[in-house]
Design a protein around this motif. Sequence first.
Motif, PDB file in Angstrom:
ATOM      1  N   GLU A 267       0.859  -1.178   0.000  1.00 56.41           N
ATOM      2  CA  GLU A 267       0.000   0.000   0.000  1.00 56.41           C
ATOM      3  C   GLU A 267       0.896   1.230   0.000  1.00 56.41           C
ATOM      4  O   GLU A 267       1.759   1.363   0.869  1.00 56.41           O
ATOM      5  N   ASN A 268       0.676   2.102  -0.972  1.00 59.16           N
ATOM      6  CA  ASN A 268       1.439   3.343  -1.033  1.00 59.16           C
ATOM      7  C   ASN A 268       0.437   4.490  -1.053  1.00 59.16           C
ATOM      8  O   ASN A 268      -0.199   4.751  -2.079  1.00 59.16           O
ATOM      9  N   THR A 269       0.272   5.129   0.092  1.00 58.03           N
ATOM     10  CA  THR A 269      -0.732   6.191   0.178  1.00 58.03           C
ATOM     11  C   THR A 269      -0.322   7.427  -0.612  1.00 58.03           C
ATOM     12  O   THR A 269      -1.186   8.143  -1.116  1.00 58.03           O
ATOM     13  N   ASN A 270       0.969   7.683  -0.755  1.00 56.14           N
ATOM     14  CA  ASN A 270       1.419   8.833  -1.540  1.00 56.14           C
ATOM     15  C   ASN A 270       1.094   8.674  -3.022  1.00 56.14           C
ATOM     16  O   ASN A 270       0.715   9.637  -3.693  1.00 56.14           O
ATOM     17  N   LYS A 271       1.254   7.465  -3.529  1.00 58.28           N
ATOM     18  CA  LYS A 271       0.945   7.184  -4.939  1.00 58.28           C
ATOM     19  C   LYS A 271      -0.503   6.745  -5.131  1.00 58.28           C
ATOM     20  O   LYS A 271      -0.949   6.569  -6.263  1.00 58.28           O
ATOM     21  N   ASP A 272      -1.226   6.509  -4.021  1.00 56.75           N
ATOM     22  CA  ASP A 272      -2.609   6.044  -4.047  1.00 56.75           C
ATOM     23  C   ASP A 272      -2.734   4.704  -4.775  1.00 56.75           C
ATOM     24  O   ASP A 272      -3.598   4.514  -5.622  1.00 56.75           O
ATOM     25  N   THR A 273      -1.820   3.775  -4.427  1.00 52.73           N
ATOM     26  CA  THR A 273      -1.824   2.467  -5.079  1.00 52.73           C
ATOM     27  C   THR A 273      -1.812   1.334  -4.063  1.00 52.73           C
ATOM     28  O   THR A 273      -1.271   1.463  -2.959  1.00 52.73           O
TER      29      THR A 273
ATOM     30  N   GLN B  10      -2.330  -4.063  -9.808  1.00 50.86           N
ATOM     31  CA  GLN B  10      -2.339  -2.812  -9.046  1.00 50.86           C
ATOM     32  C   GLN B  10      -3.718  -2.178  -9.122  1.00 50.86           C
ATOM     33  O   GLN B  10      -4.376  -2.221 -10.160  1.00 50.86           O
ATOM     34  N   PHE B  11      -4.128  -1.577  -8.005  1.00 52.51           N
ATOM     35  CA  PHE B  11      -5.411  -0.899  -7.878  1.00 52.51           C
ATOM     36  C   PHE B  11      -5.162   0.536  -7.423  1.00 52.51           C
ATOM     37  O   PHE B  11      -4.179   0.799  -6.728  1.00 52.51           O
ATOM     38  N   GLN B  12      -6.086   1.426  -7.757  1.00 55.38           N
ATOM     39  CA  GLN B  12      -6.071   2.736  -7.115  1.00 55.38           C
ATOM     40  C   GLN B  12      -6.572   2.493  -5.700  1.00 55.38           C
ATOM     41  O   GLN B  12      -7.686   2.019  -5.495  1.00 55.38           O
ATOM     42  N   LEU B  13      -5.738   2.803  -4.727  1.00 57.64           N
ATOM     43  CA  LEU B  13      -6.033   2.509  -3.328  1.00 57.64           C
ATOM     44  C   LEU B  13      -7.345   3.139  -2.864  1.00 57.64           C
ATOM     45  O   LEU B  13      -8.153   2.499  -2.203  1.00 57.64           O
ATOM     46  N   SER B  14      -7.590   4.381  -3.259  1.00 52.44           N
ATOM     47  CA  SER B  14      -8.768   5.103  -2.772  1.00 52.44           C
ATOM     48  C   SER B  14     -10.010   4.917  -3.638  1.00 52.44           C
ATOM     49  O   SER B  14     -11.055   5.483  -3.325  1.00 52.44           O
ATOM     50  N   HIS B  15      -9.920   4.108  -4.682  1.00 51.73           N
ATOM     51  CA  HIS B  15     -11.068   3.944  -5.586  1.00 51.73           C
ATOM     52  C   HIS B  15     -12.252   3.361  -4.827  1.00 51.73           C
ATOM     53  O   HIS B  15     -12.117   2.386  -4.087  1.00 51.73           O
TER      54      HIS B  15
ATOM     55  N   ILE C  69       7.116 -17.020   1.345  1.00 49.20           N
ATOM     56  CA  ILE C  69       7.713 -15.749   1.722  1.00 49.20           C
ATOM     57  C   ILE C  69       6.648 -14.681   1.531  1.00 49.20           C
ATOM     58  O   ILE C  69       6.056 -14.573   0.453  1.00 49.20           O
ATOM     59  N   PHE C  70       6.407 -13.912   2.586  1.00 49.97           N
ATOM     60  CA  PHE C  70       5.395 -12.861   2.555  1.00 49.97           C
ATOM     61  C   PHE C  70       6.041 -11.520   2.863  1.00 49.97           C
ATOM     62  O   PHE C  70       6.844 -11.406   3.790  1.00 49.97           O
ATOM     63  N   SER C  71       5.653 -10.527   2.104  1.00 52.02           N
ATOM     64  CA  SER C  71       6.098  -9.161   2.356  1.00 52.02           C
ATOM     65  C   SER C  71       4.872  -8.257   2.248  1.00 52.02           C
ATOM     66  O   SER C  71       4.188  -8.269   1.225  1.00 52.02           O
ATOM     67  N   VAL C  72       4.600  -7.519   3.319  1.00 52.69           N
ATOM     68  CA  VAL C  72       3.483  -6.580   3.303  1.00 52.69           C
ATOM     69  C   VAL C  72       4.051  -5.220   3.683  1.00 52.69           C
ATOM     70  O   VAL C  72       4.699  -5.087   4.729  1.00 52.69           O
ATOM     71  N   LYS C  73       3.835  -4.238   2.814  1.00 59.72           N
ATOM     72  CA  LYS C  73       4.364  -2.891   3.054  1.00 59.72           C
ATOM     73  C   LYS C  73       3.227  -1.882   3.094  1.00 59.72           C
ATOM     74  O   LYS C  73       2.268  -1.987   2.330  1.00 59.72           O
ATOM     75  N   HIS C  74       3.377  -0.938   3.986  1.00 61.44           N
ATOM     76  CA  HIS C  74       2.495   0.233   4.028  1.00 61.44           C
ATOM     77  C   HIS C  74       3.416   1.440   4.118  1.00 61.44           C
ATOM     78  O   HIS C  74       4.045   1.668   5.163  1.00 61.44           O
TER      79      HIS C  74
END
Length: 181
Positions: A29-35, A101-106, A132-137
């Motif tokens: 999740e990248n809130t700056n890029k809204d993705t 990829q999705f628009q996060l705020s859609h 192997i799991f990687s979750v980023k915010h």
Amino acid sequence: MRELTLHILDIAANSVSAGAEKIIISIEENTNKDTLSIKVVDNGKGMNADMVKRITDPFVTSRTERKVGLGIPLLKYAAESCNGWFKISSELGKGTQVAVQFQLSHIDRMPLGDIADTFLTLVLGTLNVNWIFSVKHDDKEFYFDDSELKRELEGIELTEPEVIRFIRSIFEEGIEELQLT
């Protein structure tokens, strides 16, 4: 499918069916890029170029028990409906990579779902796979490689109740700290 984790389970099941011994699942999740991006990479048997081109057709599937495969086409549609994209690449004998990829705020983006339960289901349901799991915010990350845990347990089964509780707590605490939207 009502949650993105169900799509992750579907793709992971495809990877397991393809004989993958190692599966990497990344969520970002990248809130700056809204993705919101999801990637599943495996080292399974892979697909030829023709199958990769046709995989988003709901009437194309490698499964023999039914003649339709809706998982990938529905995921592609969901992403594109939310100002996103879908990509798949594969090579015979080397594996497959699915990225979306999705628009996060859609407003129509489906919720992510219960990531901790999804990861726990995958780890306990397919003990012969290295997960192997990687979750980023944004700048925070949760990372888990079950090979490290398996090595530390030295033969103790992952399916032991105490071990299951321990793994669940790792997932729940690690993902909760990220404060995903």
